[in-house]
Design an enzyme around this catalytic site. Structure first.
Site, PDB file in Angstrom:
ATOM      1  N   GLY A  36       0.823  -1.210   0.000  1.00  0.00           N
ATOM      2  CA  GLY A  36       0.000   0.000   0.000  1.00  0.00           C
ATOM      3  C   GLY A  36       0.848   1.246   0.000  1.00  0.00           C
ATOM      4  O   GLY A  36       2.074   1.183  -0.044  1.00  0.00           O
ATOM      5  N   GLU A  91      -1.161   0.423  -5.623  1.00  0.00           N
ATOM      6  CA  GLU A  91       0.061   0.239  -4.841  1.00  0.00           C
ATOM      7  C   GLU A  91       0.401  -1.242  -4.646  1.00  0.00           C
ATOM      8  O   GLU A  91       1.565  -1.625  -4.651  1.00  0.00           O
ATOM      9  CB  GLU A  91      -0.093   0.919  -3.473  1.00  0.00           C
ATOM     10  CG  GLU A  91      -0.076   2.444  -3.541  1.00  0.00           C
ATOM     11  CD  GLU A  91       1.342   3.002  -3.585  1.00  0.00           C
ATOM     12  OE1 GLU A  91       2.301   2.215  -3.467  1.00  0.00           O
ATOM     13  OE2 GLU A  91       1.473   4.232  -3.760  1.00  0.00           O
ATOM     14  N   GLU A 129       3.885  -2.829  -5.844  1.00  0.00           N
ATOM     15  CA  GLU A 129       4.823  -3.360  -4.843  1.00  0.00           C
ATOM     16  C   GLU A 129       4.986  -4.866  -4.896  1.00  0.00           C
ATOM     17  O   GLU A 129       6.012  -5.395  -4.459  1.00  0.00           O
ATOM     18  CB  GLU A 129       4.366  -2.956  -3.439  1.00  0.00           C
ATOM     19  CG  GLU A 129       4.481  -1.456  -3.210  1.00  0.00           C
ATOM     20  CD  GLU A 129       4.115  -1.044  -1.801  1.00  0.00           C
ATOM     21  OE1 GLU A 129       4.198   0.145  -1.514  1.00  0.00           O
ATOM     22  OE2 GLU A 129       3.733  -1.912  -0.995  1.00  0.00           O
ATOM     23  N   PRO A 175      -4.323  10.490  17.387  1.00  0.00           N
ATOM     24  CA  PRO A 175      -4.012  11.919  17.542  1.00  0.00           C
ATOM     25  C   PRO A 175      -2.503  12.142  17.529  1.00  0.00           C
ATOM     26  O   PRO A 175      -1.750  11.387  18.142  1.00  0.00           O
ATOM     27  CB  PRO A 175      -4.602  12.252  18.915  1.00  0.00           C
ATOM     28  CG  PRO A 175      -5.704  11.260  19.098  1.00  0.00           C
ATOM     29  CD  PRO A 175      -5.208   9.987  18.442  1.00  0.00           C
ATOM     30  N   GLU A 183      11.799  -8.176  -0.441  1.00  0.00           N
ATOM     31  CA  GLU A 183      11.078  -9.420  -0.676  1.00  0.00           C
ATOM     32  C   GLU A 183       9.625  -9.235  -0.274  1.00  0.00           C
ATOM     33  O   GLU A 183       9.264  -8.264   0.388  1.00  0.00           O
ATOM     34  CB  GLU A 183      11.691 -10.589   0.109  1.00  0.00           C
ATOM     35  CG  GLU A 183      11.676 -10.396   1.603  1.00  0.00           C
ATOM     36  CD  GLU A 183      12.243 -11.596   2.368  1.00  0.00           C
ATOM     37  OE1 GLU A 183      11.891 -12.745   2.022  1.00  0.00           O
ATOM     38  OE2 GLU A 183      13.019 -11.371   3.309  1.00  0.00           O
TER      39      GLU A 183
END
Ligand SMILES: [Zn+2]
Length: 171
Positions: free
Chosen positions: A72, A88, A92, A109, A136
């Site tokens: 991601g 993504e 990847e 937060p 990997e």
């Protein structure tokens, strides 16, 4: 004024003035109406499951070099979170995936990022990591996940916990 706020309008450069909105004084643009609420990036990730195991990628750059992450990355402003997750993951890992629904979101937060994590399954492609991002990628069964200290981000650990606890809805 906290350091994370704007002093000038990011749209037109006007000097911002404090205006009470939703119970807080916020830097606001007298020209265009821009109001400086919190600014976050959005990360979009996948839990790609195959035969009961989850796909993780081992980062080979930056402060989390050598740690395991979910496939991601950050959402661009011309795509949806779903598109970012599948794009993504393809970049990847080499896998085409289809999303199976939102698993969980992560936000804390003080961290200016919202992470959304989707369940996904493989529809095509072959495992091939992007050499500039990962050393990997491999599938881990639920009982053999890397230890917490080898997980790159708290959002990934949170997502893996949610994945382990996930049960499909019953009819
Ligand atoms: Zn403005």
């Amino acid at each position: 004024m906290p350091a994370s706020t704007f002093a000038f309008c990011p749209r037109d450069g006007s000097k911002l003035t404090l205006t009470r909105i939703d119970g807080r004084d916020r830097p606001t643009c007298p020209t265009c109406g821009f109001a400086d609420f919190m600014h976050v990036q959005i990360g979009s990730n996948t839990i790609v499951e195959r035969d009961g195991a989850v796909l993780l990628v081992r980062l080979n750059y930056g402060p989390r070099d050598g740690h395991w992450a979910l496939p991601g990355g950050l959402v661009e402003n011309d795509e949806t979170t779903e598109e970012a997750a599948t794009r993504e993951t393809k970049e990847e890992t080499g896998f085409d995936v289809a999303l199976d629904g939102l698993l969980v979101t992560w936000m804390r937060p003080g961290f200016p990022i919202l992470v959304v994590i989707y369940r996904a399954h493989i529809t095509g492609g072959d495992l091939r990591v992007a050499p500039d991002e990962a050393s990997e990628a491999k599938f881990f069964p639920k009982a053999e996940l890397p230890p917490l200290e080898e997980i790159a981000w708290p959002s990934a650990a949170y997502g893996l916990d949610a994945w382990r606890a996930y049960e499909p809805p019953r009819p």
